[in-house]
Design a protein around this motif. Structure first.
Motif, PDB file in Angstrom:
ATOM      1  N   ARG A   1     -23.255  -5.940 -52.687  1.00  0.00           N
ATOM      2  CA  ARG A   1     -22.703  -7.298 -52.650  1.00  0.00           C
ATOM      3  C   ARG A   1     -21.295  -7.392 -53.225  1.00  0.00           C
ATOM      4  O   ARG A   1     -20.680  -8.466 -53.197  1.00  0.00           O
ATOM      5  N   PHE A   2     -20.782  -6.291 -53.723  1.00  0.00           N
ATOM      6  CA  PHE A   2     -19.478  -6.279 -54.377  1.00  0.00           C
ATOM      7  C   PHE A   2     -18.450  -5.591 -53.476  1.00  0.00           C
ATOM      8  O   PHE A   2     -18.714  -4.518 -52.944  1.00  0.00           O
ATOM      9  N   SER A   3     -17.306  -6.213 -53.323  1.00  0.00           N
ATOM     10  CA  SER A   3     -16.230  -5.600 -52.555  1.00  0.00           C
ATOM     11  C   SER A   3     -14.907  -5.965 -53.209  1.00  0.00           C
ATOM     12  O   SER A   3     -14.828  -6.901 -54.013  1.00  0.00           O
ATOM     13  N   VAL A   4     -13.883  -5.185 -52.867  1.00  0.00           N
ATOM     14  CA  VAL A   4     -12.566  -5.444 -53.452  1.00  0.00           C
ATOM     15  C   VAL A   4     -11.568  -5.714 -52.341  1.00  0.00           C
ATOM     16  O   VAL A   4     -11.745  -5.322 -51.195  1.00  0.00           O
ATOM     17  N   ASN A   5     -10.510  -6.408 -52.721  1.00  0.00           N
ATOM     18  CA  ASN A   5      -9.335  -6.583 -51.870  1.00  0.00           C
ATOM     19  C   ASN A   5      -8.182  -5.938 -52.630  1.00  0.00           C
ATOM     20  O   ASN A   5      -7.663  -6.491 -53.601  1.00  0.00           O
ATOM     21  N   PHE A   6      -7.826  -4.744 -52.196  1.00  0.00           N
ATOM     22  CA  PHE A   6      -6.803  -3.949 -52.877  1.00  0.00           C
ATOM     23  C   PHE A   6      -5.501  -4.050 -52.103  1.00  0.00           C
ATOM     24  O   PHE A   6      -5.417  -3.655 -50.934  1.00  0.00           O
ATOM     25  N   GLN A   7      -4.477  -4.577 -52.747  1.00  0.00           N
ATOM     26  CA  GLN A   7      -3.150  -4.697 -52.163  1.00  0.00           C
ATOM     27  C   GLN A   7      -2.203  -3.873 -53.036  1.00  0.00           C
ATOM     28  O   GLN A   7      -1.720  -4.363 -54.073  1.00  0.00           O
ATOM     29  N   LYS A   8      -1.947  -2.620 -52.616  1.00  0.00           N
ATOM     30  CA  LYS A   8      -1.202  -1.700 -53.479  1.00  0.00           C
ATOM     31  C   LYS A   8       0.222  -2.164 -53.734  1.00  0.00           C
ATOM     32  O   LYS A   8       0.710  -2.103 -54.860  1.00  0.00           O
ATOM     33  N   ALA A   9       0.891  -2.626 -52.701  1.00  0.00           N
ATOM     34  CA  ALA A   9       2.286  -3.046 -52.866  1.00  0.00           C
ATOM     35  C   ALA A   9       2.390  -4.236 -53.812  1.00  0.00           C
ATOM     36  O   ALA A   9       3.315  -4.330 -54.620  1.00  0.00           O
ATOM     37  N   ALA A  10       1.439  -5.117 -53.726  1.00  0.00           N
ATOM     38  CA  ALA A  10       1.430  -6.300 -54.589  1.00  0.00           C
ATOM     39  C   ALA A  10       0.794  -6.008 -55.940  1.00  0.00           C
ATOM     40  O   ALA A  10       0.818  -6.863 -56.830  1.00  0.00           O
ATOM     41  N   LYS A  11       0.240  -4.816 -56.107  1.00  0.00           N
ATOM     42  CA  LYS A  11      -0.458  -4.431 -57.334  1.00  0.00           C
ATOM     43  C   LYS A  11      -1.518  -5.470 -57.687  1.00  0.00           C
ATOM     44  O   LYS A  11      -1.584  -5.993 -58.808  1.00  0.00           O
ATOM     45  N   SER A  12      -2.355  -5.724 -56.698  1.00  0.00           N
ATOM     46  CA  SER A  12      -3.406  -6.706 -56.826  1.00  0.00           C
ATOM     47  C   SER A  12      -4.746  -6.052 -56.491  1.00  0.00           C
ATOM     48  O   SER A  12      -4.847  -5.256 -55.553  1.00  0.00           O
ATOM     49  N   PHE A  13      -5.773  -6.418 -57.247  1.00  0.00           N
ATOM     50  CA  PHE A  13      -7.079  -5.766 -57.093  1.00  0.00           C
ATOM     51  C   PHE A  13      -8.145  -6.792 -57.429  1.00  0.00           C
ATOM     52  O   PHE A  13      -8.609  -6.882 -58.560  1.00  0.00           O
ATOM     53  N   SER A  14      -8.566  -7.576 -56.450  1.00  0.00           N
ATOM     54  CA  SER A  14      -9.535  -8.639 -56.701  1.00  0.00           C
ATOM     55  C   SER A  14     -10.949  -8.180 -56.349  1.00  0.00           C
ATOM     56  O   SER A  14     -11.146  -7.312 -55.489  1.00  0.00           O
ATOM     57  N   LEU A  15     -11.898  -8.786 -56.998  1.00  0.00           N
ATOM     58  CA  LEU A  15     -13.317  -8.452 -56.803  1.00  0.00           C
ATOM     59  C   LEU A  15     -14.025  -9.643 -56.181  1.00  0.00           C
ATOM     60  O   LEU A  15     -13.943 -10.768 -56.704  1.00  0.00           O
ATOM     61  N   LYS A  16     -14.720  -9.399 -55.072  1.00  0.00           N
ATOM     62  CA  LYS A  16     -15.512 -10.434 -54.432  1.00  0.00           C
ATOM     63  C   LYS A  16     -16.988 -10.135 -54.636  1.00  0.00           C
ATOM     64  O   LYS A  16     -17.446  -9.026 -54.355  1.00  0.00           O
ATOM     65  N   ILE A  17     -17.699 -11.141 -55.108  1.00  0.00           N
ATOM     66  CA  ILE A  17     -19.145 -11.018 -55.293  1.00  0.00           C
ATOM     67  C   ILE A  17     -19.794 -11.976 -54.303  1.00  0.00           C
ATOM     68  O   ILE A  17     -19.579 -13.195 -54.358  1.00  0.00           O
ATOM     69  N   SER A  18     -20.559 -11.425 -53.396  1.00  0.00           N
ATOM     70  CA  SER A  18     -21.254 -12.228 -52.388  1.00  0.00           C
ATOM     71  C   SER A  18     -22.693 -12.471 -52.818  1.00  0.00           C
ATOM     72  O   SER A  18     -23.273 -11.671 -53.555  1.00  0.00           O
ATOM     73  N   ASP A  19     -23.266 -13.599 -52.326  1.00  0.00           N
ATOM     74  CA  ASP A  19     -24.672 -13.892 -52.624  1.00  0.00           C
ATOM     75  C   ASP A  19     -24.937 -13.746 -54.133  1.00  0.00           C
ATOM     76  O   ASP A  19     -25.812 -12.974 -54.566  1.00  0.00           O
ATOM     77  N   SER A  20     -24.176 -14.465 -54.931  1.00  0.00           N
ATOM     78  CA  SER A  20     -24.250 -14.316 -56.386  1.00  0.00           C
ATOM     79  C   SER A  20     -25.663 -14.521 -56.913  1.00  0.00           C
ATOM     80  O   SER A  20     -26.411 -15.394 -56.436  1.00  0.00           O
ATOM     81  N   GLN A  21     -26.012 -13.715 -57.889  1.00  0.00           N
ATOM     82  CA  GLN A  21     -27.330 -13.776 -58.500  1.00  0.00           C
ATOM     83  C   GLN A  21     -27.182 -14.074 -59.996  1.00  0.00           C
ATOM     84  O   GLN A  21     -26.127 -13.807 -60.581  1.00  0.00           O
ATOM     85  N   LEU A  22     -28.250 -14.602 -60.580  1.00  0.00           N
ATOM     86  CA  LEU A  22     -28.199 -14.942 -62.002  1.00  0.00           C
ATOM     87  C   LEU A  22     -27.827 -13.724 -62.848  1.00  0.00           C
ATOM     88  O   LEU A  22     -27.138 -13.841 -63.865  1.00  0.00           O
ATOM     89  N   GLY A  23     -28.264 -12.571 -62.421  1.00  0.00           N
ATOM     90  CA  GLY A  23     -27.978 -11.344 -63.163  1.00  0.00           C
ATOM     91  C   GLY A  23     -26.529 -10.898 -63.094  1.00  0.00           C
ATOM     92  O   GLY A  23     -26.129  -9.970 -63.792  1.00  0.00           O
ATOM     93  N   ASP A  24     -25.735 -11.582 -62.262  1.00  0.00           N
ATOM     94  CA  ASP A  24     -24.310 -11.240 -62.180  1.00  0.00           C
ATOM     95  C   ASP A  24     -23.512 -11.881 -63.319  1.00  0.00           C
ATOM     96  O   ASP A  24     -22.342 -11.557 -63.515  1.00  0.00           O
ATOM     97  N   ALA A  25     -24.128 -12.790 -64.041  1.00  0.00           N
ATOM     98  CA  ALA A  25     -23.429 -13.449 -65.149  1.00  0.00           C
ATOM     99  C   ALA A  25     -23.037 -12.412 -66.190  1.00  0.00           C
ATOM    100  O   ALA A  25     -23.885 -11.669 -66.706  1.00  0.00           O
TER     101      ALA A  25
END
Lengths: 113, 114
Positions: free
Chosen positions: B63-87
């Protein structure tokens, strides 16, 4: 397989004393790193050991030292404790380098009074 | 010194929804790795996902994926179908200095609402 084991889990010490924390890495992991975690400074790198050699050291005073044994177990020592040394100390092990990703222990919570 | 910025100190998401955590970093290195770690209240840091900077393909781990933009030096994390245990607290961390250490951001505290 067993994870990274840190002992003790909690420790209370008095200013001026010294303390030794222990870390047993995952079997086969040769790199052991130590981090200090505080609410104000976040996670700060202390040092990293590989095959009994310190490869890298963070920006901490000489009161903080460490070592690694031939079985990859590591200890860190803090001498002349100060109130500001109160923190969660995390140990992390890796196969060879941080590139592989760390496996962390549960940490030692040190309180200096 | 390398800096890592996580601009969202706190985020909240409804259970089963999707949330994205942001991270930007500063590095002069061309070859490095990036990680997201989570730290639940039990305080043990857990590896969530790993990205190799020389790979253009974004890493995915269930359920975890990243959006990596090397030139922008950006690295975001996407959590899909969030669960209580993700807190947990989520930390972004690139490697630095010949890959001998990670540099951590200040973290984002994620709350999952039922």
């Amino acid at each position: 397989k067993a994870g990274v084991t840190q002992t003790p889990r909690y420790l209370i010490k008095t200013r001026g004393q010294q303390v030794t924390l222990s870390c047993s890495p995952i079997s086969g992991h040769r790199s052991v790193s130590w981090y200090q975690q505080t609410p104000g400074q976040g996670l700060q790198f202390l040092f990293e050991y590989f095959s009994e050699t310190q490869r890298n050291k963070g920006n901490f005073p000489g009161r903080f030292s460490g070592r690694q044994f031939s079985n990859s177990r590591s200890e860190m020592n803090v001498s002349t404790l100060e109130l500001g040394d109160s923190a969660l100390y995390l140990c992390a092990s890796s196969l060879r380098t941080a590139n592989y990703g760390y496996t962390f222990g549960s940490g030692t919570r040190l309180t200096v009074v | 010194a390398q800096t890592v910025t996580q601009s969202q100190p706190e985020m909240s998401v409804q259970e089963a929804e999707t949330v994205t955590l942001s991270c930007t970093y500063d590095t002069s290195e061309s070859d490095y790795y990036l990680f997201w770690y989570k730290q639940p209240p039990s305080r043990q840091m857990i590896l969530v996902i790993r990205q190799e900077a020389y790979k253009q393909q974004n890493a995915t781990e269930n359920r975890f994926s990243v959006n990596f933009q090397k030139a922008a030096k950006s690295f975001s994390l996407k959590i899909s179908d969030s669960q209580l245990g993700d807190a947990a607290m989520y930390f972004c961390a690139p490697t630095q200095g010949g890959s001998e250490k990670l540099v951590f951001g200040k973290g984002t505290k994620l709350t999952v609402n039922p």
